[in-house]
Motif scaffolding. Structure first.
Motif, PDB file in Angstrom:
ATOM      1  N   ASP A 105      34.037  40.779  37.291  1.00  0.00           N
ATOM      2  CA  ASP A 105      33.396  41.759  36.412  1.00  0.00           C
ATOM      3  C   ASP A 105      31.972  42.037  36.903  1.00  0.00           C
ATOM      4  O   ASP A 105      31.566  43.202  37.064  1.00  0.00           O
ATOM      5  CB  ASP A 105      33.383  41.198  34.985  1.00  0.00           C
ATOM      6  N   SER A 106      31.208  40.970  37.170  1.00  0.00           N
ATOM      7  CA  SER A 106      29.831  41.131  37.637  1.00  0.00           C
ATOM      8  C   SER A 106      29.781  41.805  38.996  1.00  0.00           C
ATOM      9  O   SER A 106      28.920  42.662  39.255  1.00  0.00           O
ATOM     10  CB  SER A 106      29.143  39.759  37.718  1.00  0.00           C
ATOM     11  N   PHE A 107      30.704  41.422  39.877  1.00  0.00           N
ATOM     12  CA  PHE A 107      30.727  41.998  41.212  1.00  0.00           C
ATOM     13  C   PHE A 107      31.015  43.495  41.155  1.00  0.00           C
ATOM     14  O   PHE A 107      30.391  44.290  41.877  1.00  0.00           O
ATOM     15  CB  PHE A 107      31.782  41.294  42.067  1.00  0.00           C
ATOM     16  N   GLN A 108      31.950  43.878  40.283  1.00  0.00           N
ATOM     17  CA  GLN A 108      32.282  45.293  40.160  1.00  0.00           C
ATOM     18  C   GLN A 108      31.120  46.088  39.586  1.00  0.00           C
ATOM     19  O   GLN A 108      30.866  47.235  39.995  1.00  0.00           O
ATOM     20  CB  GLN A 108      33.527  45.479  39.280  1.00  0.00           C
ATOM     21  N   LEU A 134      35.463  50.342  44.960  1.00  0.00           N
ATOM     22  CA  LEU A 134      35.612  49.939  43.559  1.00  0.00           C
ATOM     23  C   LEU A 134      37.065  49.720  43.161  1.00  0.00           C
ATOM     24  O   LEU A 134      37.347  49.080  42.145  1.00  0.00           O
ATOM     25  CB  LEU A 134      34.983  50.993  42.640  1.00  0.00           C
ATOM     26  N   GLU A 135      37.993  50.252  43.935  1.00  0.00           N
ATOM     27  CA  GLU A 135      39.408  50.143  43.594  1.00  0.00           C
ATOM     28  C   GLU A 135      39.983  48.768  43.902  1.00  0.00           C
ATOM     29  O   GLU A 135      41.036  48.400  43.374  1.00  0.00           O
ATOM     30  CB  GLU A 135      40.211  51.210  44.367  1.00  0.00           C
ATOM     31  N   TYR A 136      39.306  47.999  44.755  1.00  0.00           N
ATOM     32  CA  TYR A 136      39.858  46.706  45.176  1.00  0.00           C
ATOM     33  C   TYR A 136      39.678  45.643  44.093  1.00  0.00           C
ATOM     34  O   TYR A 136      38.620  45.541  43.483  1.00  0.00           O
ATOM     35  CB  TYR A 136      39.205  46.232  46.472  1.00  0.00           C
ATOM     36  N   ARG A 137      40.728  44.852  43.867  1.00  0.00           N
ATOM     37  CA  ARG A 137      40.680  43.741  42.927  1.00  0.00           C
ATOM     38  C   ARG A 137      40.805  42.426  43.680  1.00  0.00           C
ATOM     39  O   ARG A 137      41.731  42.227  44.444  1.00  0.00           O
ATOM     40  CB  ARG A 137      41.825  43.856  41.914  1.00  0.00           C
ATOM     41  N   PHE A 138      39.858  41.507  43.446  1.00  0.00           N
ATOM     42  CA  PHE A 138      39.906  40.206  44.088  1.00  0.00           C
ATOM     43  C   PHE A 138      40.993  39.312  43.490  1.00  0.00           C
ATOM     44  O   PHE A 138      41.666  38.579  44.207  1.00  0.00           O
ATOM     45  CB  PHE A 138      38.557  39.488  43.951  1.00  0.00           C
ATOM     46  N   PHE A 139      41.130  39.368  42.171  1.00  0.00           N
ATOM     47  CA  PHE A 139      42.032  38.453  41.463  1.00  0.00           C
ATOM     48  C   PHE A 139      43.033  39.269  40.629  1.00  0.00           C
ATOM     49  O   PHE A 139      42.969  39.264  39.388  1.00  0.00           O
ATOM     50  CB  PHE A 139      41.229  37.510  40.555  1.00  0.00           C
ATOM     51  N   PRO A 140      43.960  39.992  41.253  1.00  0.00           N
ATOM     52  CA  PRO A 140      44.788  40.978  40.547  1.00  0.00           C
ATOM     53  C   PRO A 140      45.623  40.418  39.403  1.00  0.00           C
ATOM     54  O   PRO A 140      45.717  41.045  38.334  1.00  0.00           O
ATOM     55  CB  PRO A 140      45.681  41.543  41.660  1.00  0.00           C
ATOM     56  N   GLU A 141      46.207  39.224  39.583  1.00  0.00           N
ATOM     57  CA  GLU A 141      47.071  38.685  38.528  1.00  0.00           C
ATOM     58  C   GLU A 141      46.296  38.356  37.259  1.00  0.00           C
ATOM     59  O   GLU A 141      46.845  38.418  36.154  1.00  0.00           O
ATOM     60  CB  GLU A 141      47.806  37.439  39.024  1.00  0.00           C
ATOM     61  N   LEU A 142      45.022  38.010  37.423  1.00  0.00           N
ATOM     62  CA  LEU A 142      44.208  37.698  36.245  1.00  0.00           C
ATOM     63  C   LEU A 142      43.927  38.938  35.412  1.00  0.00           C
ATOM     64  O   LEU A 142      43.674  38.834  34.203  1.00  0.00           O
ATOM     65  CB  LEU A 142      42.890  37.037  36.678  1.00  0.00           C
TER      66      LEU A 142
END
Length: 283
Positions: A232-235, A268-276
Motif C-alpha cells: 500500500d505504501s509503495f503504491q 502502478l499496475e504491478y502487484r508484488f503480493f497478488p494473492e493477498l
C-alpha cells in the motif's frame, strides 16, 4: 566576544555540556557531516537545483535503510522468527511515508524552474537508481533487462544480479507457509527465482485459510497485513511520483529515455503480493 568563547565555563551553556573535542568524537565526526554536506554539487547556478539534488540524496538515504530492513526481515522469515519481522516491515512502511512526503517538497518546483537546468542533467535519471532497483527486485518485480543501465559498474551489477537470482521477500513468505504445513504447489517452491512470482491458487488457498482462522494463524495473519501495508505504501509512493512528474514536466519523455508519465502509470499496475489482494474478494 572572543573572550567569552575562551572562558572555561560560559554562563549561557547548559551545566555539564561537553565543549572540547580535540581527543573525542563529536556529533559531526560521528555522522561524517563534512562528507555528507559536501556531496551536493550543483552544475548550474539555478536556485532550484540544490533542492532537486537534496531531494534525491534524501530519497537514496531512505532507500538504503529500506534495503537494510528488508534484508533483515527476509532472514527472520527464513529463521521462522516473525516478531522482529513485523517491526522491520512497519519501519519500511514508515520510511515509505517519508519518501511520499519528499515529493510534496519537490513539487514546490515549477515547470519553469526545472526547465532552467533540466538539460544539464544529460541522460541521468531516477530510473538508473540501483537502490530503487534493488528494492523492486527484492519485493518481487524481477526484470533482468532492467540490469542494463548498470552494466558499466561491476560491483552494482553483482549486487543486483544476486538479488535477482534469489527468492524475493514474498517468495520467502511462501516458503514459510509451506514449512508451516500449508499445501503449496511444488512448482512455486522450486522455480526460477529470477522471474516474478505469478498468481497461484495454492498460495491463495493458504492465505484464505489463514484469514478464515486468524486466532490459529495469528502470526501469519499479522505478517500478511504487514505485507499489505508495505505494498500500500509503495503504491502511494509510486503514485505521488507520477503526479509530481506530471505536474513538473507533463508528458515529456524522461531524461533517462523512458516515456515518463506513461511508464510510471504502467508501473502502478504491478502487484508484488497478488494473492493477498485477491483473497479479499474471496473471503
Amino acid at each position: 566576544m572572543i573572550d567569552d568563547l575562551n572562558n572555561d565555563s560560559p554562563k549561557d551553556l547548559p551545566e555539564g555540556v561537553h565543549t572540547e573535542f580535540d581527543k573525542s568524537m563529536s556529533y559531526g565526526d560521528y555522522l561524517d557531516l563534512t562528507t555528507l554536506l559536501s556531496a551536493q554539487n550543483p552544475i548550474t547556478q539555478e536556485h532550484d537545483e540544490p533542492l532537486f539534488i537534496m531531494i534525491h540524496h534524501i530519497s537514496e538515504l531512505w532507500m538504503k535503510l529500506t534495503i537494510h530492513e528488508l534484508e533483515a526481515a527476509a532472514k527472520c522469515l527464513r529463521d521462522d522468527n516473525l516478531r522482529p519481522t513485523f517491526k522491520m516491515l512497519s519501519r519500511v512502511s514508515a520510511i515509505q511515508s517519508q519518501l511520499i512526503e519528499t515529493w510534496g517538497v519537490l513539487s514546490t518546483m515549477t515547470p519553469a524552474d526545472y526547465l532552467k537546468f533540466r538539460d544539464s542533467l544529460g541522460q541521468s535519471s531516477g530510473f538508473q537508481s540501483h537502490q530503487y532497483r534493488h528494492i523492486e527486485f527484492f519485493l518481487g518485480n524481477k526484470k533482468p533487462s532492467f540490469l542494463a543501465p548498470h552494466k558499466h559498474n561491476k560491483e552494482i551489477m553483482d549486487i543486483l544480479t544476486d538479488v535477482l537470482n534469489r527468492p524475493s521477500l514474498y517468495d520467502e513468505t511462501i516458503l514459510l507457509l509451506a514449512r508451516r504445513g500449508f499445501p503449496i504447489d511444488q512448482e512455486v517452491l522450486e522455480r526460477d527465482w529470477s522471474k516474478s512470482h505469478l498468481e497461484n491458487e495454492s498460495v491463495q488457498s493458504a492465505w484464505l485459510a489463514i484469514y478464515q482462522d486468524t486466532e490459529k494463524n495469528w502470526d501469519l495473519y499479522e505478517l500478511a497485513e504487514k505485507l499489505v501495508d508495505l505494498e500500500d505504501s509503495f503504491q502511494r509512493w509510486r503514485f505521488r511520483h507520477l503526479i509530481t512528474v506530471m505536474r513538473i514536466i507533463g508528458h515529456k519523455r524522461g531524461t533517462g529515455g523512458t516515456s515518463g508519465v506513461d511508464y510510471l502509470t504502467k508501473a502502478l499496475e504491478y502487484r508484488f503480493f497478488p494473492e493477498l489482494w485477491n483473497v479479499r474478494t474471496v473471503l
